[in-house]
Design an enzyme around this catalytic site. Structure first.
Site, PDB file in Angstrom:
ATOM      1  N   GLY A   8       4.964   9.589  -7.086  1.00  0.00           N
ATOM      2  CA  GLY A   8       4.783   9.250  -8.489  1.00  0.00           C
ATOM      3  C   GLY A   8       6.108   8.808  -9.102  1.00  0.00           C
TER       4      GLY A   8
ATOM      5  N   CYS B 250       7.044  12.381  -1.214  1.00  0.00           N
ATOM      6  CA  CYS B 250       7.962  11.851  -2.222  1.00  0.00           C
ATOM      7  C   CYS B 250       7.963  12.759  -3.463  1.00  0.00           C
ATOM      8  CB  CYS B 250       7.595  10.406  -2.553  1.00  0.00           C
ATOM      9  SG  CYS B 250       8.937   9.488  -3.357  1.00  0.00           S
ATOM     10  N   TYR B 251       7.469  12.302  -4.617  1.00  0.00           N
ATOM     11  CA  TYR B 251       7.426  13.175  -5.792  1.00  0.00           C
ATOM     12  C   TYR B 251       6.626  14.434  -5.503  1.00  0.00           C
ATOM     13  CZ  TYR B 251       6.490  15.002 -10.434  1.00  0.00           C
ATOM     14  OH  TYR B 251       6.394  15.832 -11.532  1.00  0.00           O
TER      15      TYR B 251
ATOM     16  N   HIS C  81       7.453   7.775   2.790  1.00  0.00           N
ATOM     17  CA  HIS C  81       6.030   7.461   2.645  1.00  0.00           C
ATOM     18  C   HIS C  81       5.413   7.168   4.013  1.00  0.00           C
ATOM     19  CE1 HIS C  81       5.715   7.214  -1.775  1.00  0.00           C
ATOM     20  NE2 HIS C  81       6.994   6.900  -1.706  1.00  0.00           N
TER      21      HIS C  81
ATOM     22  N   GLU D 210       2.297   6.742   4.571  1.00  0.00           N
ATOM     23  CA  GLU D 210       1.055   5.985   4.412  1.00  0.00           C
ATOM     24  C   GLU D 210       1.256   4.475   4.462  1.00  0.00           C
ATOM     25  OE1 GLU D 210       2.448   6.848   0.120  1.00  0.00           O
ATOM     26  OE2 GLU D 210       2.632   7.693   2.126  1.00  0.00           O
TER      27      GLU D 210
ATOM     28  N   ASP E 132     -21.555  -5.590  -1.180  1.00  0.00           N
ATOM     29  CA  ASP E 132     -21.710  -4.256  -1.767  1.00  0.00           C
ATOM     30  C   ASP E 132     -23.148  -3.980  -2.183  1.00  0.00           C
ATOM     31  OD1 ASP E 132     -18.979  -4.356  -1.457  1.00  0.00           O
ATOM     32  OD2 ASP E 132     -18.588  -4.808  -3.562  1.00  0.00           O
TER      33      ASP E 132
ATOM     34  N   LYS F 193     -13.969  -1.151   0.959  1.00  0.00           N
ATOM     35  CA  LYS F 193     -14.747  -2.302   1.424  1.00  0.00           C
ATOM     36  C   LYS F 193     -14.989  -2.296   2.930  1.00  0.00           C
ATOM     37  CE  LYS F 193     -15.756  -5.651  -0.674  1.00  0.00           C
ATOM     38  NZ  LYS F 193     -16.990  -6.098  -1.361  1.00  0.00           N
TER      39      LYS F 193
END
Length: 517
Positions: free
Chosen positions: A59, A86-87, A173, A175, A231, A373
């Site tokens: 964040g 991180c944060y 990070h 990710e 969708d 998606k």
């Protein structure tokens, strides 16, 4: 997902990072269900989850700032593993009794991780040195009692930390793609430390969702707004498997569809899928409602409101309709300002989330609400939908209206429809359609001077947009071959009367969005 028990899950607590959605995606790539939870939410917010672990996102705040987001007491008091990123790591250290201070130098981008504790469960499989991606200005100066350093970088003495049992932290990070061993680290946390089984699959999702929809709907009838896109098509097929003849699909021609779309959708679903499909041509109704409207948010809300009213009129002719089904996806929820998404700023309202009217005569059933998606496509293949539907490029619910800058008029819709047809034809002919997430034309409100056949022209500028993405949360522009761009440009200015200039949009997301409005 098992249809007999709740799947193992990871709760991702959102502190406002631009990467929060990526954390949730990476966990799901490990075949473990994950859900993003606002940092301010109470314990009841995860009551429906079989949460085996918690990840605290990054964040933009500093833990020592007034009003900085804090880890909720219920998280601190939980008895399940917690990973701070991180944060999230800094907040964890701070609230467990350690010290966080402003760093001497901001660390952003590539860094070399030096693993100090190779036997740690969190960093198992990571070499003695590994590249990672940093994005922080503060640093951990002192760890809480019982916590130890697992890895360092030149600017971070505590780049990875743990107490060896419940609390784990990463200053970098894992990710993002710029951390090559990131998935190894996340797998260690999710599968080994948290003990998640990895049963989140398309097949199990279908079985669980069919059972849940049957329970939710009962004997009531359901109407589903079918656009023919991925969708709504997958949502319709899933609902049809769940409730069968209780489902009526309504295909509304809002006058903002692509070339030939109305005919193609009716043929596909009436003849090939055997669904009860009712076609409503409401073109004039929508275009009348958009007369004089130029603000993008107003366009979306106008279209969202009109869709609901059209459905209400259609439902009046069908007995016992209580439910409106929609193909809402998780990115729609994340990008729109909804009660479950307060940590991030609203980017834009999606017509089926923030664009819905407050008062409706239906309850909503949204079987895809927490899917990205690519997960929707996997579910569609599991349901046996044809590939030409599954791999169709996304098309926005408001249709061509948000690809027309300024007022939407019948004349401008036809101009854009012709431009868009040419773009898609050339992309198909070049064999690029399946390689591109989305490709389309935009009709700008700029008029430009041109010359054709020795005569001065003053026509619209058309923009071409082609992007690649995993889930529409971030996107990069496609480097289309020059010869494809040349053919598109040449055809548009020669075949579409009223357009005399073509430009190519090379903006990524962020800072831009995929659509222009």
């Amino acid at each position: 997902m098992s249809s007999t028990a709740q799947p193992d899950a990871i709760a991702v607590i959102d502190f406002g990072s631009q990467y929060t959605h990526l954390i949730a995606r990476r966990v799901r790539e490990l075949e473990v269900y994950s859900e993003i939870i606002p940092a301010t939410a109470g314990r009841e917010r995860i009551a429906h989850l079989n949460a085996r672990g918690i990840i605290l996102s990054g964040g933009p705040a500093s833990v020592y700032d007034a009003g900085a987001p804090a880890i909720a007491d219920w998280v601190l008091q939980s008895n399940i593993p917690v990973l701070g990123i991180c944060y999230g790591m800094q907040a964890m250290v701070h609230q467990l009794g350690g010290t966080v201070t402003p760093g001497d130098a901001r660390e952003y981008g590539h860094a070399d991780l030096r693993v100090a504790e190779s036997s740690s469960r969190l960093l198992a499989g990571v070499g003695a040195s590994a590249p990672v991606w940093m994005s922080h200005g503060d640093r951990v100066e002192r760890l809480p009692e019982g916590m130890a350093t697992l890895a360092r970088t030149d600017n971070s003495d505590c780049a990875a930390v743990s107490d060896g049992q419940q609390w784990f932290g990463l200053q970098f990070h894992p990710e993002v793609q710029h951390t090559p061993d990131g998935m190894t680290i996340l797998r260690n946390f999710v599968r080994e430390i948290c003990g998640c089984s990895g049963s989140w699959t398309a097949g199990n999702f279908v079985a669980d969702t069919v059972a849940r929809v049957k329970e939710q709907v009962g004997s009531d009838r359901v109407i589903c707004g079918l656009s023919g896109g991925v969708d709504s098509s997958v949502a319709a097929a899933l609902l049809h498997q769940a409730v069968g003849s209780q489902l009526t699909c309504i295909f509304v021609n809002n006058g903002l569809l692509r070339h030939g779309e109305a005919e193609e959708v009716q043929e596909t679903f009436n003849e090939n899928m055997g669904m009860d499909l009712r076609y409503i041509d409401a073109s004039d109704r929508f275009l009348d409602g958009l007369r004089g409207v130029t603000d993008p948010e107003t366009k979306r809300k106008t279209i969202g409101n009109e869709f609901i009213r059209v459905f209400e009129d259609a439902a009046a002719e069908i007995e016992n309709v209580r439910w409106l089904a929609q193909g809402t996806l998780y990115p729609d929820v994340i990008e729109s300002e909804t009660p479950e998404n307060r940590a991030s700023a609203r980017i834009k309202s999606h017509h089926n989330v923030g664009g819905l009217p407050e008062r409706m005569n239906f309850s909503l059933v949204e079987p895809l609400r927490y899917l990205f998606k690519d997960e929707v496509r996997a579910v569609g293949l599991e349901l046996g939908l044809p590939e030409e539907i599954i791999y169709r490029q996304p098309f926005p619910g408001p249709g061509l209206a948000i690809r027309i800058i300024g007022e939407v008029t019948p004349e401008r819709v036809e101009l854009l429809r012709d431009c868009d047809r040419i773009v898609l034809e050339e992309i198909h002919d070049a064999g690029l359609y399946r390689d591109i997430w989305q490709s389309f034309a935009v009709l700008t409100d700029n008029r430009t001077v041109g010359v054709m056949g020795d005569y001065r022209t003053y026509g619209y500028a058309c923009a071409i947009r082609a992007v690649n993405s995993e889930d529409a949360m971030t996107a990069d522009w496609v480097r289309l071959p020059y010869d494809v761009l040349a053919r598109v440009s040449n055809r548009i200015v020669n075949e579409v009367d009223g357009v005399n200039r073509v430009v190519y949009d090379i903006t990524s997301k962020p800072p831009g969005t995929i659509e222009w409005e």
